[in-house]
Write a protein that holds these residues in place. Structure first.
Motif, PDB file in Angstrom:
ATOM      1  N   ILE A  22      -7.520 -12.429   3.214  1.00 17.19           N
ATOM      2  CA  ILE A  22      -6.116 -12.098   3.490  1.00 17.19           C
ATOM      3  C   ILE A  22      -5.962 -10.598   3.728  1.00 17.19           C
ATOM      4  CG2 ILE A  22      -3.802 -12.077   2.466  1.00 17.19           C
ATOM      5  CD1 ILE A  22      -4.792 -14.590   0.844  1.00 17.19           C
ATOM      6  N   ILE A  23      -6.600  -9.817   2.872  1.00 16.39           N
ATOM      7  CA  ILE A  23      -6.421  -8.364   2.955  1.00 16.39           C
ATOM      8  C   ILE A  23      -6.967  -7.805   4.277  1.00 16.39           C
ATOM      9  CG2 ILE A  23      -8.537  -7.770   1.659  1.00 16.39           C
ATOM     10  CD1 ILE A  23      -5.117  -5.971   1.448  1.00 16.39           C
ATOM     11  N   LEU A  26      -4.157  -8.203   6.730  1.00 13.45           N
ATOM     12  CA  LEU A  26      -3.041  -7.289   6.425  1.00 13.45           C
ATOM     13  C   LEU A  26      -3.400  -5.858   6.812  1.00 13.45           C
ATOM     14  CD1 LEU A  26      -1.647  -8.592   3.008  1.00 13.45           C
ATOM     15  CD2 LEU A  26      -0.840  -9.114   5.290  1.00 13.45           C
ATOM     16  N   LYS A  27      -4.645  -5.478   6.508  1.00 10.05           N
ATOM     17  CA  LYS A  27      -5.085  -4.111   6.829  1.00 10.05           C
ATOM     18  C   LYS A  27      -5.070  -3.881   8.350  1.00 10.05           C
ATOM     19  CE  LYS A  27      -6.139  -2.140   2.869  1.00 10.05           C
ATOM     20  NZ  LYS A  27      -5.408  -0.972   2.402  1.00 10.05           N
ATOM     21  N   PHE A  29      -2.998  -5.148  10.466  1.00  8.39           N
ATOM     22  CA  PHE A  29      -1.606  -4.885  10.850  1.00  8.39           C
ATOM     23  C   PHE A  29      -1.158  -3.504  10.372  1.00  8.39           C
ATOM     24  CE2 PHE A  29      -1.564  -9.494  11.420  1.00  8.39           C
ATOM     25  CZ  PHE A  29      -1.020  -9.541  12.696  1.00  8.39           C
ATOM     26  N   GLU A  30      -1.580  -3.157   9.149  1.00  6.40           N
ATOM     27  CA  GLU A  30      -1.227  -1.822   8.628  1.00  6.40           C
ATOM     28  C   GLU A  30      -1.777  -0.736   9.540  1.00  6.40           C
ATOM     29  OE1 GLU A  30      -1.065   0.067   4.554  1.00  6.40           O
ATOM     30  OE2 GLU A  30      -1.878  -1.902   4.065  1.00  6.40           O
ATOM     31  N   LEU A  65       3.063 -14.449   4.273  1.00  3.03           N
ATOM     32  CA  LEU A  65       3.080 -13.057   3.815  1.00  3.03           C
ATOM     33  C   LEU A  65       3.621 -12.133   4.906  1.00  3.03           C
ATOM     34  CD1 LEU A  65      -0.361 -12.702   1.974  1.00  3.03           C
ATOM     35  CD2 LEU A  65       1.839 -13.266   0.976  1.00  3.03           C
ATOM     36  N   LEU A  66       3.205 -12.380   6.146  1.00  6.85           N
ATOM     37  CA  LEU A  66       3.637 -11.510   7.251  1.00  6.85           C
ATOM     38  C   LEU A  66       5.123 -11.692   7.543  1.00  6.85           C
ATOM     39  CD1 LEU A  66       0.642 -11.786   9.724  1.00  6.85           C
ATOM     40  CD2 LEU A  66       1.300  -9.790   8.382  1.00  6.85           C
ATOM     41  N   GLU A  68       7.507 -12.440   5.326  1.00  5.55           N
ATOM     42  CA  GLU A  68       8.301 -11.724   4.329  1.00  5.55           C
ATOM     43  C   GLU A  68       8.124 -10.213   4.443  1.00  5.55           C
ATOM     44  OE1 GLU A  68       7.056 -13.795   0.779  1.00  5.55           O
ATOM     45  OE2 GLU A  68       5.248 -12.593   0.544  1.00  5.55           O
ATOM     46  N   THR A  69       6.995  -9.797   5.008  1.00 10.58           N
ATOM     47  CA  THR A  69       6.731  -8.366   5.147  1.00 10.58           C
ATOM     48  C   THR A  69       7.538  -7.755   6.296  1.00 10.58           C
ATOM     49  OG1 THR A  69       4.518  -8.758   4.305  1.00 10.58           O
ATOM     50  CG2 THR A  69       4.835  -6.704   5.442  1.00 10.58           C
ATOM     51  N   GLY A  70       7.970  -8.590   7.242  1.00  9.70           N
ATOM     52  CA  GLY A  70       8.755  -8.081   8.366  1.00  9.70           C
ATOM     53  C   GLY A  70       7.940  -7.908   9.643  1.00  9.70           C
ATOM     54  N   ILE A  71       6.666  -8.320   9.585  1.00 10.43           N
ATOM     55  CA  ILE A  71       5.788  -8.223  10.761  1.00 10.43           C
ATOM     56  C   ILE A  71       5.995  -9.465  11.637  1.00 10.43           C
ATOM     57  CG2 ILE A  71       3.344  -8.139  11.515  1.00 10.43           C
ATOM     58  CD1 ILE A  71       4.225  -5.568  10.159  1.00 10.43           C
ATOM     59  N   PRO A 107       5.790  -3.887  14.894  1.00 15.18           N
ATOM     60  CA  PRO A 107       6.985  -3.107  14.524  1.00 15.18           C
ATOM     61  C   PRO A 107       6.660  -1.797  13.800  1.00 15.18           C
ATOM     62  CG  PRO A 107       7.082  -5.335  13.574  1.00 15.18           C
ATOM     63  CD  PRO A 107       5.848  -5.259  14.395  1.00 15.18           C
ATOM     64  N   LEU A 108       5.521  -1.740  13.114  1.00 15.99           N
ATOM     65  CA  LEU A 108       5.177  -0.520  12.375  1.00 15.99           C
ATOM     66  C   LEU A 108       4.935   0.659  13.310  1.00 15.99           C
ATOM     67  CD1 LEU A 108       2.657  -1.881   9.715  1.00 15.99           C
ATOM     68  CD2 LEU A 108       5.093  -1.464   9.431  1.00 15.99           C
ATOM     69  N   ILE A 111       8.068   2.737  14.358  1.00 14.01           N
ATOM     70  CA  ILE A 111       8.825   3.456  13.322  1.00 14.01           C
ATOM     71  C   ILE A 111       8.182   4.778  12.970  1.00 14.01           C
ATOM     72  CG2 ILE A 111       9.572   3.302  10.903  1.00 14.01           C
ATOM     73  CD1 ILE A 111       9.492   0.157  11.534  1.00 14.01           C
TER      74      ILE A 111
ATOM     75  N   PHE B   9       9.069 -12.028  -2.768  1.00 18.29           N
ATOM     76  CA  PHE B   9       8.854 -10.687  -2.218  1.00 18.29           C
ATOM     77  C   PHE B   9      10.149  -9.884  -2.118  1.00 18.29           C
ATOM     78  CE2 PHE B   9       7.828  -7.730   1.328  1.00 18.29           C
ATOM     79  CZ  PHE B   9       6.824  -7.028   0.677  1.00 18.29           C
ATOM     80  N   ILE B  44      -3.210  -6.843  -1.683  1.00 14.58           N
ATOM     81  CA  ILE B  44      -2.350  -7.602  -0.752  1.00 14.58           C
ATOM     82  C   ILE B  44      -0.882  -7.181  -0.918  1.00 14.58           C
ATOM     83  CG2 ILE B  44      -1.442  -9.931  -0.266  1.00 14.58           C
ATOM     84  CD1 ILE B  44      -4.325 -10.947  -0.983  1.00 14.58           C
ATOM     85  N   SER B  47      -0.201  -3.605   0.251  1.00 21.46           N
ATOM     86  CA  SER B  47      -0.180  -3.544   1.716  1.00 21.46           C
ATOM     87  C   SER B  47       1.154  -4.089   2.241  1.00 21.46           C
ATOM     88  CB  SER B  47      -1.361  -4.359   2.257  1.00 21.46           C
ATOM     89  OG  SER B  47      -1.252  -4.532   3.638  1.00 21.46           O
ATOM     90  N   GLN B  48       1.583  -5.195   1.669  1.00 28.53           N
ATOM     91  CA  GLN B  48       2.871  -5.783   2.083  1.00 28.53           C
ATOM     92  C   GLN B  48       4.035  -4.816   1.825  1.00 28.53           C
ATOM     93  OE1 GLN B  48       2.760  -9.740  -0.028  1.00 28.53           O
ATOM     94  NE2 GLN B  48       3.904 -10.291   1.804  1.00 28.53           N
ATOM     95  N   MET B  51       4.046  -1.939   4.324  1.00 28.47           N
ATOM     96  CA  MET B  51       4.517  -2.342   5.657  1.00 28.47           C
ATOM     97  C   MET B  51       6.019  -2.617   5.653  1.00 28.47           C
ATOM     98  SD  MET B  51       1.516  -4.538   7.467  1.00 28.47           S
ATOM     99  CE  MET B  51       0.878  -5.599   6.198  1.00 28.47           C
ATOM    100  N   ARG B  52       6.486  -3.296   4.621  1.00 24.83           N
ATOM    101  CA  ARG B  52       7.916  -3.628   4.570  1.00 24.83           C
ATOM    102  C   ARG B  52       8.772  -2.372   4.447  1.00 24.83           C
ATOM    103  NH1 ARG B  52      11.030  -8.035   2.918  1.00 24.83           N
ATOM    104  NH2 ARG B  52      13.172  -7.334   2.799  1.00 24.83           N
TER     105      ARG B  52
END
Lengths: 113, 222
Positions: A22-23, A26-27, A29-30, A65-66, A68-71, A107-108, A111, B9, B44, B47-48, B51-52
């Motif tokens: 998972i990480i 996420l990384k 996208f980060e 996860l993505l 809820e994160t806004g991605i 989206p990141l 910004i 979240f 995890i 990171s979330q 990003m948020r």
């Protein structure tokens, strides 16, 4: 075969899609990736028995996860392709690229905090 | 082990709203085993959050760390030189860890990132179920190793109630009736006589009803 696929795609090789955590996604996208997709072997054909099936389940979880994160959940996908299906690989690469182009950049990247 | 669930979240984001310099702190014990608060989940969630907060346009620094345990002072000491540099700590430990950390470092807000749910077991990979409520007066010797306090929805002590149907509990068709299991096991072991034994009412003062509990061993004190 010399089949071409979009140059925007960066391939990261792993021994099995089951290795992808998972990480890792996420990384990506980060770090600014616009989309991430996993290409695993066909279901039932995993050399490690069920790595691709587990990866598929993980992708479903990552979508949550993505979201809820806004991605957004549409920026990640899982495909199953046999190593003999070069045409299909290129087709998926084009399909996913089109999908991400329609969604626009990560989206990141838009910004400046 | 203690089993927990990550908080929604949005609730975490709302909780962190006043803070911009955050430490997400995991615990290497129970919450690592139930995949909610170990180093992996810390990475995890951090990171979330990064990003948020970025998409929300809020400048944030989120660091990650995981302690061996958050319910023992010796491990909490590891934070003494760094905790002051954070506005808040988001702890992914159970409620014990969150509180103990907060008691040790009173100047830094310690926030819970998980909901502590129960004491249980890993039935299979990715699936945890409750087994013990810590009533402080174990009866497993009399109930064939199956806990009626925890596994019976009503915690009753005298056999299945009217809601037991086909070996299942009326609250959930997938939930085995604890007393059905107990009686089946009495029969298998030829111990139905033990079931007929009259047992005095349970003393619940050792459970939560008697207030917060403590355990003291003077010989271990340093």
């Amino acid at each position: 075969m010399r089949i071409s696929y979009p140059t925007s795609i960066k391939i990261i090789k792993v021994p099995c899609t089951g290795r992808v955590d998972i990480i890792h996604i996420l990384k990506a996208f980060e770090a600014g990736a616009d989309g991430v997709y996993l290409v695993g072997c066909l279901e039932g054909d995993c050399h490690y028995l069920n790595g691709n099936i587990r990866a598929g389940k993980r992708v479903k979880y990552i979508k949550k996860l993505l979201e809820e994160t806004g991605i957004g959940s549409d920026r990640v996908s899982m495909y199953n392709v046999s190593s003999a299906e070069g045409m299909k690989f290129a087709e998926i690469a084009r399909e996913f690229t089109e999908k991400i182009k329609a969604l626009g950049p990560n989206p990141l990247k838009l910004i400046r905090v | 082990m203690i089993v927990a669930d990550r908080k929604p979240f949005d609730e975490i984001i709302k909780m962190l709203a006043p803070y911009s310099n955050i430490l997400v702190l995991g615990c290497n014990e129970c919450v690592t085993v139930c995949a909610v608060g170990g180093a992996k989940e810390v990475a995890i969630l951090a990171s979330q959050i990064r990003m948020r907060r970025m998409t929300d346009g809020v400048k944030t620094k989120v660091d990650e760390k995981t302690l061996e345990r958050q319910c023992d002072t010796e491990y909490l000491e590891e934070l003494k030189d760094v905790i002051g540099s954070y506005d808040a700590v988001l702890s992914l430990a159970c409620g014990c860890g969150v509180q103990f950390l907060g008691e040790r470092y009173i100047d830094t807000p310690v926030l819970p990132g998980v909901n502590t749910t129960f004491m249980g077991v890993t039935e299979k990979q990715g699936f945890w179920t409750e087994r013990c409520q810590g009533c402080g007066n174990c009866v497993l010797d009399r109930t064939m190793g199956i806990c009626p306090v925890t596994r019976c929805a009503k915690s009753i002590f005298n056999g299945p109630c009217g809601g037991s149907w086909g070996g299942k509990c009326e609250i959930d068709k997938d939930l085995p009736c604890a007393w059905h299991l107990i009686i089946e096991r009495y029969k298998e072991r030829g111990r139905m006589d033990a079931f007929m034994e009259i047992i005095p009412p349970k003393d619940w003062s050792t459970a939560r009803d008697g207030g917060p509990r403590k355990r003291h061993r003077e010989d271990m004190e340093i």
